[in-house]
Each structure stands twice: as C-alpha cells, then as structure tokens.
Design a protein around this motif. Structure first.
Motif, PDB file in Angstrom:
ATOM      1  N   SER A 377      41.547 -44.697-125.308  1.00  0.00           N
ATOM      2  CA  SER A 377      41.825 -44.709-126.744  1.00  0.00           C
ATOM      3  C   SER A 377      41.599 -46.107-127.317  1.00  0.00           C
ATOM      4  N   MET A 378      40.682 -46.170-128.245  1.00  0.00           N
ATOM      5  CA  MET A 378      40.364 -47.423-128.924  1.00  0.00           C
ATOM      6  C   MET A 378      41.588 -47.950-129.671  1.00  0.00           C
ATOM      7  N   LEU A 379      42.342 -47.035-130.269  1.00  0.00           N
ATOM      8  CA  LEU A 379      43.492 -47.458-131.068  1.00  0.00           C
ATOM      9  C   LEU A 379      44.585 -48.046-130.172  1.00  0.00           C
ATOM     10  N   ARG A 380      44.793 -47.459-128.986  1.00  0.00           N
ATOM     11  CA  ARG A 380      45.749 -48.030-128.026  1.00  0.00           C
ATOM     12  C   ARG A 380      45.286 -49.407-127.576  1.00  0.00           C
ATOM     13  N   PHE A 381      44.000 -49.509-127.325  1.00  0.00           N
ATOM     14  CA  PHE A 381      43.449 -50.792-126.883  1.00  0.00           C
ATOM     15  C   PHE A 381      43.681 -51.863-127.953  1.00  0.00           C
ATOM     16  N   ILE A 382      43.453 -51.501-129.199  1.00  0.00           N
ATOM     17  CA  ILE A 382      43.644 -52.478-130.281  1.00  0.00           C
ATOM     18  C   ILE A 382      45.118 -52.857-130.410  1.00  0.00           C
ATOM     19  N   GLU A 383      45.979 -51.862-130.290  1.00  0.00           N
ATOM     20  CA  GLU A 383      47.423 -52.146-130.346  1.00  0.00           C
ATOM     21  C   GLU A 383      47.865 -53.058-129.213  1.00  0.00           C
ATOM     22  N   ASN A 384      47.477 -52.674-128.003  1.00  0.00           N
ATOM     23  CA  ASN A 384      48.020 -53.369-126.837  1.00  0.00           C
ATOM     24  C   ASN A 384      47.375 -54.720-126.578  1.00  0.00           C
ATOM     25  N   GLU A 385      46.117 -54.875-127.005  1.00  0.00           N
ATOM     26  CA  GLU A 385      45.406 -56.095-126.628  1.00  0.00           C
ATOM     27  C   GLU A 385      44.932 -56.939-127.808  1.00  0.00           C
ATOM     28  N   PRO A 526      46.736 -41.438-135.839  1.00  0.00           N
ATOM     29  CA  PRO A 526      47.809 -41.790-136.780  1.00  0.00           C
ATOM     30  C   PRO A 526      47.249 -42.542-137.978  1.00  0.00           C
ATOM     31  N   ASN A 527      48.058 -42.675-138.986  1.00  0.00           N
ATOM     32  CA  ASN A 527      47.734 -43.418-140.195  1.00  0.00           C
ATOM     33  C   ASN A 527      47.653 -44.923-139.925  1.00  0.00           C
ATOM     34  N   VAL A 528      48.653 -45.413-139.222  1.00  0.00           N
ATOM     35  CA  VAL A 528      48.712 -46.851-138.899  1.00  0.00           C
ATOM     36  C   VAL A 528      49.017 -47.027-137.424  1.00  0.00           C
ATOM     37  N   ILE A 529      48.573 -48.162-136.890  1.00  0.00           N
ATOM     38  CA  ILE A 529      48.932 -48.540-135.521  1.00  0.00           C
ATOM     39  C   ILE A 529      49.514 -49.940-135.568  1.00  0.00           C
ATOM     40  N   GLN A 530      50.234 -50.328-134.515  1.00  0.00           N
ATOM     41  CA  GLN A 530      50.838 -51.664-134.525  1.00  0.00           C
ATOM     42  C   GLN A 530      50.960 -52.236-133.128  1.00  0.00           C
ATOM     43  N   SER A 531      50.908 -53.540-133.052  1.00  0.00           N
ATOM     44  CA  SER A 531      51.311 -54.211-131.814  1.00  0.00           C
ATOM     45  C   SER A 531      52.760 -54.614-132.005  1.00  0.00           C
ATOM     46  N   TYR A 532      53.509 -54.693-130.923  1.00  0.00           N
ATOM     47  CA  TYR A 532      54.921 -55.072-131.027  1.00  0.00           C
ATOM     48  C   TYR A 532      55.212 -56.057-129.906  1.00  0.00           C
ATOM     49  N   GLU A 533      55.305 -57.305-130.283  1.00  0.00           N
ATOM     50  CA  GLU A 533      55.607 -58.341-129.290  1.00  0.00           C
ATOM     51  C   GLU A 533      57.059 -58.741-129.500  1.00  0.00           C
ATOM     52  N   TYR A 534      57.914 -58.433-128.537  1.00  0.00           N
ATOM     53  CA  TYR A 534      59.296 -58.809-128.775  1.00  0.00           C
ATOM     54  C   TYR A 534      59.855 -59.745-127.724  1.00  0.00           C
ATOM     55  N   THR A 535      60.712 -60.614-128.240  1.00  0.00           N
ATOM     56  CA  THR A 535      61.383 -61.565-127.379  1.00  0.00           C
ATOM     57  C   THR A 535      62.626 -60.892-126.828  1.00  0.00           C
ATOM     58  N   LEU A 591      38.558 -58.931-132.390  1.00  0.00           N
ATOM     59  CA  LEU A 591      37.866 -58.334-131.251  1.00  0.00           C
ATOM     60  C   LEU A 591      36.922 -59.331-130.604  1.00  0.00           C
ATOM     61  N   LYS A 592      36.239 -60.101-131.445  1.00  0.00           N
ATOM     62  CA  LYS A 592      35.330 -61.113-130.924  1.00  0.00           C
ATOM     63  C   LYS A 592      36.117 -62.150-130.100  1.00  0.00           C
TER      64      LYS A 592
END
Ligand SMILES: *[C@@H]1O[C@H](CO)[C@@H](O)[C@H](O)[C@H]1NC(C)=O
Ligand SMILES: *[C@@H]1O[C@H](CO)[C@@H](O)[C@H](O)[C@H]1NC(C)=O
Ligand SMILES: *[C@@H]1O[C@H](CO)[C@@H](O)[C@H](O)[C@H]1NC(C)=O
Ligand SMILES: [Zn+2]
Ligand SMILES: [Zn+2]
Length: 600
Positions: A377-385, A526-535, A591-592
């Motif tokens: 999944s491209m969207l998962r890749f964008i979220e996670n990385e 989905p409509n939106v995707i997000q990364s979530y970096e939490y401390t 991405l670049k």
C-alpha cells in the motif's frame, strides 16, 4: 475473435534492434482483440496531462508520442488502401501531471511542441488549459493557430490582448468533408460547466448555450446543409449520470432527428462507451497516455449503423499488432523517430531522467488494501516512512520557524487526493516526483493539541465528505467500478492466466479493451492519512497538515473538542505555518528526500 501471438523469433528481434537505452518494452505475448475498421474510423486521446514520454516503469503503457505518430501514419495507410476514413480527435487536458509539461515556464512550453507533431482533425481545450493565465495564453497563441480550423470550442472564450472575448479556438464549430468517403461532418466542442478558470477565459455552461440564439441559428443553418454525421468533441464525461450531455443531446436531436451523432468525452479519466440512443454513440479514452480510443462507424447513411469501439493500450505490441507490422523497423516512420528524438532532447534539458534512487518494489494507491496494512500500500508507505521527512522551515513569511517543545508528539496529515499515481519499481526520477504528487502546498500546524483530541482527527475526517484535490480532479466513484456486474466479470476472468491491466465494462459489454487482462484489484482508500510520531502518548501533539485541507481539519478539530469552545478557539488562535517552503517540502519532494536516503 481472432487471437494473435507474435512468434518467439519476432520477440527476440524486437529486443535486439531496439536501441533506446531507457525505453521499456511491453510484454509481447499478450492476447489482443482486433479492431473492426468501418467506413469512418476515429482515434481519440484525452487527458494526456503531458505524458508524451510514455510510462517508463510500466511496460503496458511504455510507448511514447513518436510511436503514437508512427501508429497513426500506419493505420491511416491501411484505411486509405481500403477506401476508409480515419480521423484523429483530442479532447483536452494536456497539462499538469508530468515533469515534461510542468517543469517549464510557462507550463507546457516543450510538451505542447511535442503534442503538435500529431496531425489531429479536431482539437479542443480541457480545464487544465484554463487554470493559469500563462498556460491559456500559450495555448491560445501557439496551439490554436497551429491547428487552425481544426481547433474548435463552442462554449469557451478567451479574453484577447485587446480586451475582447473571442472563441478559444479558430471557430465555434467545424464543417468539413472527409477525404475518402466525402462524408459531410458538422463538428462542435463543449467544456463541462467549469467555474475555476482564470480571468482570461470564460466558459458558458451548455445549459445556457443551448438557449442562445446564435447557437440555435448555427444548428438551424446546418440543417439546411448536407450533414452525414454530427461530431461532438467534449471535455466532459460521457457517463449516463452526467446530465449536461443529455441536455445537449436533446437539443441536437430536435435539429438532427436521424443523423448519427458521435461524441468524444474526457475529464473523468476513465475508459467508457455509452449509447445515447440507437444512432448516438459516445467514447471516452482514459488518461495519461495509457489509452488510444478507437471508434468505427459503418453504413452511417443507412438506417442500420454498425459500430466498434476499442481501448488500445499505449504500447508497441498493440500499435504493431493493429497496423499488422511484425518488426519495429517496419513499424517506425521517420516522423515518429524524429518526435521520439525530440522527446529525448527535452527530457535531457529538463533532466527528467535524473535518478534519485531505485524504487525496490511497486506501491499501489487503490491496488493494495490500506485497511489491512498491506505492505504494497502506497498510502501506508507514505504514512509510515515518507511524511516523517518533513521538517519545520519558513521561507516566505516574516516569522521564525516553529520550534515545538521537543517532548511533543507530531501528527502529519494529508488528503489522499494529493497522491496522484502509483509508484512503480525502477528509477525514482525527477519525473516520478511530479507524477506521484505535483501539488505544491504549504504546511500548517496546530500546536500543543491534547493527545486525546489530536488522535481523533483522522477518524473524524475519514467519516466526513471526500476532499477533492484543489477541486481539480474528478474522483472516480469506486462503487461504480465495483458494480456487481464488474465483480462477476472479474471473477470469471481471474481464473485465466492473464496479467493485471485495465478491464472495462461499458454499454456494449466487456470486450472493449484491446488487451485481455485480469482486473487490477480496487480497494477503498481513506480521505486522509497521517504519520504519528509520539514520544509519550500523554504528551501534547503538534498537528501538521497541508494548508489545502485547513478548513476540513478545523472542522474536525471543532468536532473533536466536543463543545469545549474555549479549547477550540485557544488552539485555532495559535494556528500558524509549520513549513511554507512548498518547492522544497511538498509530498513529491519528501519522497525525493526519502529516496536519496534509502534507495540510492
Ligand atoms: C444491420 O446491418 C448488418 C450488417 O450490415 C446486418 O448483418 C444486419 O442484419 C442489419 N440489421 C438490420 C436490422 O437491418
Ligand atoms: C536533438 O539534439 C541533438 C543534439 O543537440 C540535435 O542534433 C538534434 O537535431 C535534436 N533533435 C531534434 C529532433 O530536435
Ligand atoms: C502496519 O505495518 C507496519 C509494518 O509493515 C507497522 O510498522 C505498523 O505498525 C502497522 N500499522 C498498523 C496500524 O497495523
Ligand atoms: Zn484530466
Ligand atoms: Zn479535465
């Protein structure tokens, strides 16, 4: 149906004589359906969006505009030898979506030159020729005079340098006689009801035009002339649910009750064919140089018109097959080779091939299941990385960069509409960057949002209305693609050993695609995707998002605050830019950056 295979020896020959180093070849063993030539034949392109170099990392669409030129020359020869007509139609959207068109100033400087090498019989504008004044000007001053009376527009006007509205084209219509059969054709061209044009263009909706005297006079005048075919080249979807087309059709039928009407459509980026009545046909030919639409009509003066339609995959196997050439040497024309060379020159000038790394495997937007966390999944890749590559930075505003408390967590939110195209295994080049996400948005931030609120935003947005990317794109209705009929066909076809590709169901059935494929799976996104970096999950969160979706995010924030207006307003009060360097930090650039770090 005649099934045709190239022999292994021929395949070998292709590989040995093909010399362009970067060019990819299609699979030469696909099963193809034949075109049925008729008295009058059409090739149709639409929504090319600058993809004249072809799809470097996708064999199925790997032909370039030079190959397309050779294809039309060879097919025209075949038609002429059999006393048949061949006409070429383009229905607009030649800009936005590829580095070849988007990296020049104005956008389209090189790509229009390439496009114009093709000898079209009817050309018109799409909405992407109407957003930016400099693009409209280039189109009006270069492409319109190049095509002369073959460039028409019935409902789009241009504000010229003298301050007068003039037709965006040579004329509002074209009345002409075909070369071979001497059919009299009355051609019109319509843009859908588009309101987002720049100050130098004006679109009059079809609903208005059909009530105007000049238009009714034009139709009336042509009822007194010999007309064998009415042709409408529209930048407008041809689906049964697009009412504007039916308004137009109703009016045309009152003036021409029996004459065949052939529509060509576009804008919604799909392959489609519809029957408006038993003598009115409409073809729409996809997007991005993935498809050449083919349409043929026979016996148009009789009471029994026979037709064929095909969606030709934009690659050399299809092009050679339909022109009955077995080697590339027999197929190529000097003009075609010249255009391929021109493309290479432009590509070099723009450094489109410059590689920022090798994509190790393909990622898909709708072809892989986001919800089951599919690793394709491209969207998962964008979220996670990828979204993690974003850093705070200020370029334009007179302010200091945001330096949030280091203990804060961070969410980066984007709308999935900002991701345009799958990412294929192979080079990640300057061009890929544009293809995947051409949009140049800035980033904003809501700071110190309580974690319990920040973590609800995505779910709220995903239950909300679909966010259209800059209102530019028409979004394909996935439910429509996955009709029960389509699903039944999918399951029947998938039992065969076939490659994935487009499988179209239209008003004539499911035999329109020239290449027989198994359907690419289509998953909901989905409509939106997000990364979530939490401390620490209790720490406040900085919520960063594309400024384009600001009003949606604030709407979701208000919902998440659940009546606590004091909290909502205190958060909104601090809304500010997080990174306004859109050239350096849009999703294509992120991405670049990722590619340079991980894929080199
Ligand atoms: C229509 O024409 C086709 C071929 O020209 C013929 O096979 C068919 O019988 C005709 N149908 C009618 C209803 O005339
Ligand atoms: C491509 O560039 C080369 C080298 O500059 C030049 O000789 C050639 O004429 C160019 N070809 C076309 C078709 O513009
Ligand atoms: C999805 O999979 C990735 C690894 O492929 C993993 O890091 C991530 O935590 C998973 N996310 C969810 C929501 O399951
Ligand atoms: Zn388009
Ligand atoms: Zn469009």
């Amino acid at each position: 149906m005649h099934i045709y295979f190239l022999s292994a020896a021929t395949v070998f020959l292709f590989y040995t004589i093909w010399s362009q180093p970067k060019a990819r070849l299609p699979h030469f063993d696909e099963t193809l359906r034949e075109l049925s030539l008729g008295d009058i034949n059409f090739l149709h392109t639409t929504d090319t969006h600058g993809w004249f170099l072809g799809h470097i990392n996708q064999r199925q669409y790997s032909a370039d505009w030079g190959d397309f030129l050779s294809f039309t020359t060879r097919l025209r020869d075949i038609c002429q030898a059999r006393d048949l007509d061949l006409l070429l139609i383009d229905t607009g959207d030649r800009h936005d979506g590829n580095g070849l068109s988007d990296l020049t100033t104005p956008n389209g400087l090189y790509s229009s030159d390439v496009f114009m090498q093709q000898e079209y019989d009817i050309v018109t504008v799409g909405n992407h020729e109407l957003y930016v004044p400099a693009v409209s000007e280039l189109e009006y001053k270069t492409v319109v005079p190049h095509y002369g009376d073959r460039f028409i527009s019935t409902n789009v006007e241009y504000l010229n340098d003298k301050g007068e509205y003039v037709v965006f084209g040579h004329d509002r219509y074209r009345y002409f006689t075909t070369e071979v059969k001497k059919y009299n054709v009355f051609a019109l061209s319509f843009m859908f009801d588009f309101k987002g044009g720049n100050e130098r263009v004006r679109v009059t909706p079809i609903e208005t035009v059909v009530k105007e005297d000049w238009f009714l006079d034009l139709l009336e005048k042509h009822t007194r002339k010999p007309v064998d075919l009415v042709l409408v080249a529209g930048h407008i979807p041809i689906s049964h649910s697009w009412l504007e087309l039916y308004v137009l059709h109703g009016v045309l039928r009152t003036f021409f009750p029996d004459i065949p009407i052939q529509y060509f459509g576009g804008h919604s980026h799909i392959r489609d064919f519809t029957l408006l009545d038993d003598r009115a046909f409409a073809l729409q030919s996809g997007r991005y140089c993935e498809t050449v639409g083919f349409m043929s009509l026979s016996n148009i003066k009789g009471d029994n018109v026979t037709i064929d339609r095909k969606y030709i995959d934009f690659n050399l196997q299809s092009f050679l097959h339909h022109t009955k050439r077995s080697t590339i040497e027999q197929f190529n024309t000097d003009e075609g080779l010249q255009v391929s060379e021109k493309l290479t020159n432009y590509s070099n000038l723009l450094k489109l091939d410059e590689s920022f790394g090798k994509v190790p495997r393909s990622y898909y937007i709708t072809g892989a299941d986001y919800y089951s966390n599919d690793s394709n999944s491209m969207l998962r890749f964008i979220e996670n990385e990828v979204l993690r590559e974003l850093e705070p930075k200020i370029c334009h505003e007179d302010m200091d960069p945001i330096l949030p408390p280091p203990s804060n967590s961070r969410i980066v939110l984007i709308n999935t509409g900002s991701i345009r195209y799958d990412l294929y295994k192979g080079d990640f080049s300057r061009n890929s960057q544009f293809i995947v996400s051409p949009f140049k948005n800035k980033w904003k931030v809501l700071q110190n949002v309580p974690a319990r609120i920040a973590t609800r935003l995505q779910a709220i947005l995903n239950k909300g209305p679909y966010i259209m990317e800059n209102e530019i794109d028409y979004t394909i209705d996935l439910k429509e693609l996955l009709s029960p009929y389509q699903r039944e066909i999918n399951s029947r076809i998938s039992s065969l050993k076939l490659r994935y590709g487009q499988t179209t169901t239209d008003d004539l059935g499911s035999d329109g695609d020239d290449t027989i494929h198994r359907p690419v799976p289509q998953f909901a996104v989905p409509n939106v995707i997000q990364s979530y970096e939490y401390t620490d999950q209790q720490q406040p969160v900085d919520v960063v998002f594309y400024d384009f979706i600001e009003r949606y995010v604030l709407w979701a924030l208000q919902k998440a605050c659940d009546g606590d207006n004091l909290l909502y307003y205190s958060l909104v009060e601090q809304l500010t830019f997080y990174n306004d360097c859109e050239q350096e930090f849009n999703v294509g650039e992120l991405l670049k950056k990722y590619s340079l770090k991980h894929w080199r």
